[in-house]
Design an enzyme around this catalytic site. Structure first.
Site, PDB file in Angstrom:
ATOM      1  N   HIS A  64      37.049  44.331  31.747  1.00 22.98           N
ATOM      2  CA  HIS A  64      36.780  43.544  32.952  1.00 22.98           C
ATOM      3  C   HIS A  64      37.721  43.978  34.079  1.00 22.98           C
ATOM      4  O   HIS A  64      37.295  44.217  35.208  1.00 22.98           O
ATOM      5  CB  HIS A  64      36.965  42.050  32.614  1.00 22.98           C
ATOM      6  N   GLU A  65      39.025  44.106  33.759  1.00 22.17           N
ATOM      7  CA  GLU A  65      40.008  44.457  34.797  1.00 22.17           C
ATOM      8  C   GLU A  65      39.825  45.891  35.270  1.00 22.17           C
ATOM      9  O   GLU A  65      39.964  46.187  36.449  1.00 22.17           O
ATOM     10  CB  GLU A  65      41.437  44.241  34.291  1.00 22.17           C
TER      11      GLU A  65
ATOM     12  N   CYS B 264      35.650  35.018  36.304  1.00 27.59           N
ATOM     13  CA  CYS B 264      36.522  35.909  37.078  1.00 27.59           C
ATOM     14  C   CYS B 264      37.270  35.087  38.118  1.00 27.59           C
ATOM     15  O   CYS B 264      36.667  34.246  38.790  1.00 27.59           O
ATOM     16  CB  CYS B 264      35.690  36.993  37.756  1.00 27.59           C
ATOM     17  N   LEU B 265      38.555  35.319  38.253  1.00 24.19           N
ATOM     18  CA  LEU B 265      39.346  34.568  39.224  1.00 24.19           C
ATOM     19  C   LEU B 265      38.866  34.823  40.649  1.00 24.19           C
ATOM     20  O   LEU B 265      39.084  33.999  41.537  1.00 24.19           O
ATOM     21  CB  LEU B 265      40.829  34.953  39.109  1.00 24.19           C
TER      22      LEU B 265
ATOM     23  N   GLY C 103      43.816  38.025  32.952  1.00 26.43           N
ATOM     24  CA  GLY C 103      43.980  39.369  33.473  1.00 26.43           C
ATOM     25  C   GLY C 103      43.870  39.356  34.980  1.00 26.43           C
ATOM     26  O   GLY C 103      43.386  38.377  35.573  1.00 26.43           O
TER      27      GLY C 103
ATOM     28  N   GLN D  28      42.333  42.448  43.379  1.00 23.83           N
ATOM     29  CA  GLN D  28      42.139  41.000  43.495  1.00 23.83           C
ATOM     30  C   GLN D  28      43.242  40.330  44.310  1.00 23.83           C
ATOM     31  O   GLN D  28      43.082  39.197  44.744  1.00 23.83           O
ATOM     32  CB  GLN D  28      42.080  40.359  42.105  1.00 23.83           C
TER      33      GLN D  28
ATOM     34  N   HIS E 193      37.212  46.207  37.862  1.00 22.94           N
ATOM     35  CA  HIS E 193      37.679  45.829  39.202  1.00 22.94           C
ATOM     36  C   HIS E 193      38.175  47.045  39.974  1.00 22.94           C
ATOM     37  O   HIS E 193      38.041  47.115  41.187  1.00 22.94           O
ATOM     38  CB  HIS E 193      38.821  44.810  39.105  1.00 22.94           C
TER      39      HIS E 193
HETATM   40 ZN    ZN Z   1      37.849  39.478  37.494  1.00 22.64          ZN
END
Ligand code: ZN
Length: 476
Positions: free
Chosen positions: A129-130, A87-88, A45, A50, A133
């Protein structure tokens, strides 16, 4: 083009992202770029902040199809479960986070249509999660424990979430059934065979191949076209394919119990309505004809009774005033296709829940008859306009002019009719073509006399020279 991922202390990760007001080309480009970025980073995701854009946009691909959601909102949630997340934007760390087990999320897709998504398990986690953000919240804020994670650990988590690939017998016939098949192929499933209705001769004696057959043949898939699916040879062929699933979309024949029993996990049907509404062969056309402003797609477990199986997933779609059966069918096919992979994973994982249909709410959407194609000008203008949309692109709404058939392809409501004017009466003094209805006037924008090309109302007035007072008639 993949974008740079903002990490750790980047301020944009902590801002509350702004809603998207206008879904334009730059927004669609951002969606494309976000997908590429997510894929390249092996993520499940990604949220727009991000990649440095403080807008409410997320993309998620948790192994069950790609979801793009603009301005996502959580409508409802149930249950809690704890699992490890990474998380990226925070490389090198993982942690235990509590998330809702099932969520219902709404938002817009890239066409600006409203979508609803019911998600559970890993997909539900990724969505939460997204969406966090977008409010400047990172998983580390919610993690009960944090641990250093190497790239390998993170990939191990991803491997555990990798979807299973299934062997599928796919049954579908018209254009609506192409998209779901395309989606299954793109997820890497093994399509053991494709079953469509036999090819029919069209009105000029030319053989018309079903859309699904054309698509499947071009991809060298095995195609069967049994006259009857009750045929013992065909049922044996289906058994011999050892399918995990039978996936059915607008196939057009009833399936026997023997056939429904061939797959390991079960048979599912993609039906373009919000079941139990509009059971039957023409749900898309009937919903438009009835002047509905919303409909949807249901994936159900197939039962012997037509369209009566338990509901595994359902999504709502809006019907815009400009939609016809063609555009709405396309929209619903794409929506159904996107829902399908997740349902199969859940069924195989035994986490699928089939909700029984309420028979008291069931309505029928029978196949269109010749009667449905005839315009009755004594009906209200709005009802006729809906009929015209529902029958476009095919078979077209029909009327008679001077005893000859004419297909009315596009109309527009213009205003009230004068008292006492007879329904069907043509008004063309200003060079445009208008028709009196039971309530209101309809301007005819496009029409097609039998055997002739499509023309505008103005062209018809010039070419066929109707006089005001002439009439469009319904056949006796
Ligand atoms: Zn993340």
């Amino acid at each position: 083009m993949p974008l740079d991922i903002f990490k750790d202390d980047a301020p944009v990760l902590r801002q509350k992202a702004k809603p998207v007001r206008n879904i334009n080309a730059p927004v669609r480009k951002l969606l494309d770029d976000m997908q590429e970025t997510m894929k390249e980073a092996h993520g499940v995701g990604l949220a727009a902040p991000q990649v440095g854009t403080s807008k409410r946009i997320i993309v998620v691909d948790a192994g069950a199809g790609l979801y793009e959601i603009i301005n996502p909102e959580l409508l409802s949630a149930e249950g809690t479960e704890c699992a490890i997340e990474g998380c990226l934007s925070i490389p090198g760390w993982a942690g235990d986070v509590d998330r809702f087990t099932t969520v219902r999320v709404t938002g817009l897709n890239r066409d600006g249509s409203k979508i609803w998504l019911d998600a559970s398990g890993f997909l539900a986690r990724a969505l939460q999660h997204e969406m966090d953000h977008l409010d400047g919240i990172l998983f580390v804020d919610k993690a009960k424990t944090l641990m250093e994670a190497t790239q390998e650990d993170v990939e191990a988590v991803e491997v555990a979430a990798k979807p299973t690939q299934f062997r599928i017998v796919y049954m579908g016939t018209p254009e609506f059934a192409v998209k779901p098949l395309e989606e299954l192929l793109s997820c890497g499933h093994d399509i053991a065979m494709v079953v469509t209705q036999p090819s029919r001769r069209g009105n000029r004696g030319k053989v018309q191949e079903p859309a699904v057959k054309e698509y499947a043949s071009a991809r060298n898939l095995r195609v069967l076209q049994p006259e009857s699916v009750d045929d013992e040879t065909f049922i044996q062929a289906a058994r011999d394919a050892h399918p995990d699933f039978l996936v059915v979309a607008a196939f057009g024949q009833k399936l026997s119990k023997e056939l429904l029993n061939t797959p390991k996990y079960g048979a599912v049907n993609v039906h373009p309505s919000l079941l139990p509404e509009y059971r039957g062969a023409a749900p898309v056309q009937r919903a438009i004809m009835d002047g509905r402003t919303r409909t949807g797609v249901t994936i159900m477990r197939m039962a012997q009774r037509m369209d009566a199986g338990g509901i595994l997933a359902q999504s709502v779609a809006e019907i815009s005033p400009s939609d016809d059966a063609g555009t709405l069918g396309e929209k619903l096919a794409a929506l159904g296709a996107a829902m399908l992979p997740r349902v199969l994973q859940e069924m195989a994982g035994r986490t699928a829940r089939a909700i029984p249909q309420d028979p008291a709410r069931a309505t029928r959407a029978p196949r269109l008859s010749a009667q449905d194609e005839q315009i009755d000008w004594s009906r209200p203008a709005a009802a006729i306009a809906n009929q015209v949309r529902a029958l476009r692109p095919e078979p077209g709404a029909r009327t008679l002019f001077g005893g000859k058939n004419i297909k009315i392809r596009a109309v527009e409501e213009t205003g009230p009719s004068a008292a006492g004017s007879r329904p069907g009466t043509i008004e063309c003094d200003d060079g445009t073509l208008a028709v009196v209805t039971g309530n209101g006037i309809l301007r005819v924008q496009q029409l097609q006399p039998a055997g002739k090309r499509l023309m505008t109302g103005d062209e018809f007035v010039r070419g066929y020279r109707p006089a005001t007072g002439d009439r469009f008639e319904s056949p006796a």
